[in-house]
Scaffold this motif. Structure first.
Motif: not given
Ligand code: ATP
Length: 234
Positions: A32, A183-184, A186
């Motif tokens: 994230g 939206e998470g 990375s």
């Protein structure tokens, strides 16, 4: 909310033929998190992304992704594990429409549907029938990023998404990346535009002559801005 470590690079060395370009690069990304690699032209930022993605195979050291060692795997295998690279050249297909560009990459379980992409980035829906070549630079960049979402990556490697774009367009790309972060997703973001990088990234690694020379957290940026600008100045 940052989870565990998604990417861990330890003592990465990379070579073009006889030329030793990366020297013991170590960095990590938590789930994230948005991490930037900043540095001048030729510092080794693109080489770092290519080495992580396995596009440049001439490398040593450890690259661990979700706990899995990548350094012996070919790039298509690394892609299947959930990593996606968007090169600086904005690889889109100029003669195909936006929709066709989105249809072409194989959709995978957990990947973004075209509807989901259109919902999050409506400008791509508006341009759906336009040929890739008819898009503005910013729209091409959005499309290049959107295309890789079809495979459902967990980690994006983005090479200078703001490059060559007018400031207002750079803001659009910034909003796109903020949406992905929400939206998470990375993200490892290679940048020379400090303002863009500092707006998005939680942490910055400074690369000079193929080495990581500094690491700066978001809360330290304001106090260290002059230093950061110095690292980037030609
Ligand atoms: P840029 O923003 O210009 O891409 P960068 O920080 O991404 O800069 P790299 O592209 O990683 O830098 O280049 C690092 C070093 O490797 C430079 O000295 C460059 O000249 C060299 N280099 C890059 N690509 C190659 C190649 N294909 N063959 C030989 N040397 C290369």
């Amino acid at each position: 909310d940052l989870g565990g470590e998604i990417l861990s690079v330890r003592n990465l060395n990379a070579y073009y033929g006889q030329s030793h370009v990366l020297h013991d690069v170590s960095l990590n990304v938590r789930a994230g998190e948005v991490v930037s690699l900043i540095g001048r032209n030729g510092a080794g930022k693109t080489t770092t992304l290519k080495s992580i993605m396995g596009v440049l195979r001439s490398r040593t050291g450890s690259i661990s992704f979700n706990g899995r060692e990548l350094s012996r795997l070919p790039s298509h295998h690394i892609a299947r594990l959930g990593m996606a690279w968007v090169p600086e050249e904005r690889a889109i297909l100029a003669t195909l429409s936006v929709r066709e560009n989105l249809e072409l990459p194989p959709a995978r379980a957990g990947g973004w549907s075209i509807d989901k992409i259109y919902q999050h980035f409506p400008i791509l829906r508006e341009r759906g029938h336009h040929a890739g070549s008819k898009l503005s630079g910013g729209e091409q960049q959005m499309l290049a990023i959107a295309r890789v979402l079809r495979s459902g990556p967990k980690l994006l490697l983005l090479d200078e998404p703001s490059e060559g774009l007018a400031p207002v367009i750079v803001q659009q790309i910034g909003r796109m990346l903020e949406t992905l972060k929400a939206e998470g997703m990375s993200i490892v973001l290679v940048e020379q535009n400090l303002r863009f990088a500092t707006r998005l990234a939680d942490r910055h690694y400074v690369i000079v002559n193929g080495s990581v020379v500094d690491e700066v957290a978001r809360h330290e940026v304001a106090a260290r801005e002059q230093e950061l600008l110095h690292y980037l100045s030609v």
